[in-house]
Design a protein around this motif. Sequence first.
Motif, short mmCIF file in Angstrom:
data_model
loop_
_atom_site.label_atom_id
_atom_site.label_comp_id
_atom_site.label_asym_id
_atom_site.label_seq_id
_atom_site.Cartn_x
_atom_site.Cartn_y
_atom_site.Cartn_z
N MET A 1 6.12 -2.06 -11.66
CA MET A 1 5.07 -1.53 -12.50
C MET A 1 4.17 -0.58 -11.74
O MET A 1 3.75 0.42 -12.29
CB MET A 1 4.24 -2.67 -13.09
CG MET A 1 4.92 -3.39 -14.22
SD MET A 1 4.00 -4.75 -14.94
CE MET A 1 2.32 -4.35 -14.70
N GLY A 2 3.89 -0.92 -10.50
CA GLY A 2 3.07 -0.02 -9.70
C GLY A 2 3.73 1.31 -9.47
O GLY A 2 3.08 2.36 -9.43
N ALA A 3 5.05 1.30 -9.34
CA ALA A 3 5.79 2.55 -9.15
C ALA A 3 5.69 3.44 -10.39
O ALA A 3 5.64 4.66 -10.27
CB ALA A 3 7.24 2.25 -8.82
N VAL A 4 5.66 2.84 -11.56
CA VAL A 4 5.51 3.63 -12.79
C VAL A 4 4.15 4.32 -12.81
O VAL A 4 4.04 5.50 -13.14
CB VAL A 4 5.67 2.74 -14.05
CG1 VAL A 4 5.38 3.53 -15.31
CG2 VAL A 4 7.05 2.16 -14.12
N LEU A 5 3.12 3.59 -12.43
CA LEU A 5 1.78 4.16 -12.43
C LEU A 5 1.62 5.22 -11.34
O LEU A 5 1.02 6.26 -11.57
CB LEU A 5 0.74 3.05 -12.24
CG LEU A 5 -0.71 3.44 -12.41
CD1 LEU A 5 -0.97 3.99 -13.81
CD2 LEU A 5 -1.61 2.24 -12.17
N GLY A 6 2.17 4.97 -10.16
CA GLY A 6 2.00 5.89 -9.04
C GLY A 6 3.02 7.00 -8.96
O GLY A 6 2.96 7.84 -8.07
N TRP A 7 3.96 7.06 -9.89
CA TRP A 7 5.04 8.04 -9.86
C TRP A 7 4.54 9.47 -9.89
O TRP A 7 5.14 10.35 -9.28
CB TRP A 7 5.98 7.78 -11.04
CG TRP A 7 7.08 8.77 -11.18
CD1 TRP A 7 8.27 8.77 -10.50
CD2 TRP A 7 7.12 9.90 -12.04
NE1 TRP A 7 9.04 9.84 -10.90
CE2 TRP A 7 8.35 10.55 -11.85
CE3 TRP A 7 6.23 10.44 -12.96
CZ2 TRP A 7 8.72 11.69 -12.53
CZ3 TRP A 7 6.59 11.58 -13.65
CH2 TRP A 7 7.83 12.21 -13.44
N THR A 8 3.44 9.74 -10.56
CA THR A 8 2.98 11.12 -10.74
C THR A 8 2.59 11.80 -9.44
O THR A 8 2.77 13.01 -9.30
CB THR A 8 1.80 11.18 -11.71
OG1 THR A 8 0.77 10.31 -11.26
CG2 THR A 8 2.23 10.80 -13.11
N SER A 9 2.08 11.06 -8.48
CA SER A 9 1.62 11.68 -7.24
C SER A 9 2.75 12.42 -6.51
O SER A 9 2.63 13.62 -6.26
CB SER A 9 0.98 10.63 -6.34
OG SER A 9 0.58 11.19 -5.12
N PRO A 10 3.84 11.78 -6.15
CA PRO A 10 4.91 12.53 -5.50
C PRO A 10 5.67 13.45 -6.47
O PRO A 10 6.20 14.48 -6.06
CB PRO A 10 5.83 11.45 -4.94
CG PRO A 10 5.55 10.24 -5.73
CD PRO A 10 4.12 10.34 -6.16
#
Length: 160
Positions: A1-10
């Motif tokens: 779930m954290g990867a879904v939220l943080g995906w936009t940065s990279p």
Amino acid sequence: MGAVLGWTSPAFDTMSKNGSVPRLTDNADDKAAKSWIGSSMTLGALVGALISGIYFQSKLVATVSNENLPFSLGPMAQFFGRKKALIAYGIPFTIGWLLMAFARSVTIIIIGRIIAGFSAGLLSGTAPTYVVEISIISIRGFLGACFQVCFIIGLVRLPF
């Protein structure tokens, strides 16, 4: 779930490079697209969390509406059980990630983010409950906290 939220940065870094499809720059239209990409996950998560948390028994609904309903309205976790529901929640998660990975347009990325967010919302209500219900009392608190810790690890680890 954290990867879904943080995906936009990279992902935004990658989409700003020449040859990227779709390519997003700093013009006004692309800034609007970035805003939609960034916020679309939370829109899906809102709906998923609401579905995960809502549970009406047919008697309550029948009392309010003065009707005898032959069914119970509620989430998959109540109907099929938490374990089977958690397994089923992996299907929209996978679909969302595949859409984001192979997208050639901003619209497909947004749709993928909404679907992945929807699944994240479903998981956020069901997974901690399931983990606490199956754990022994001596480690229940630790395992309950691990859900949030793993969320943050996914969020922080993704850009590296």
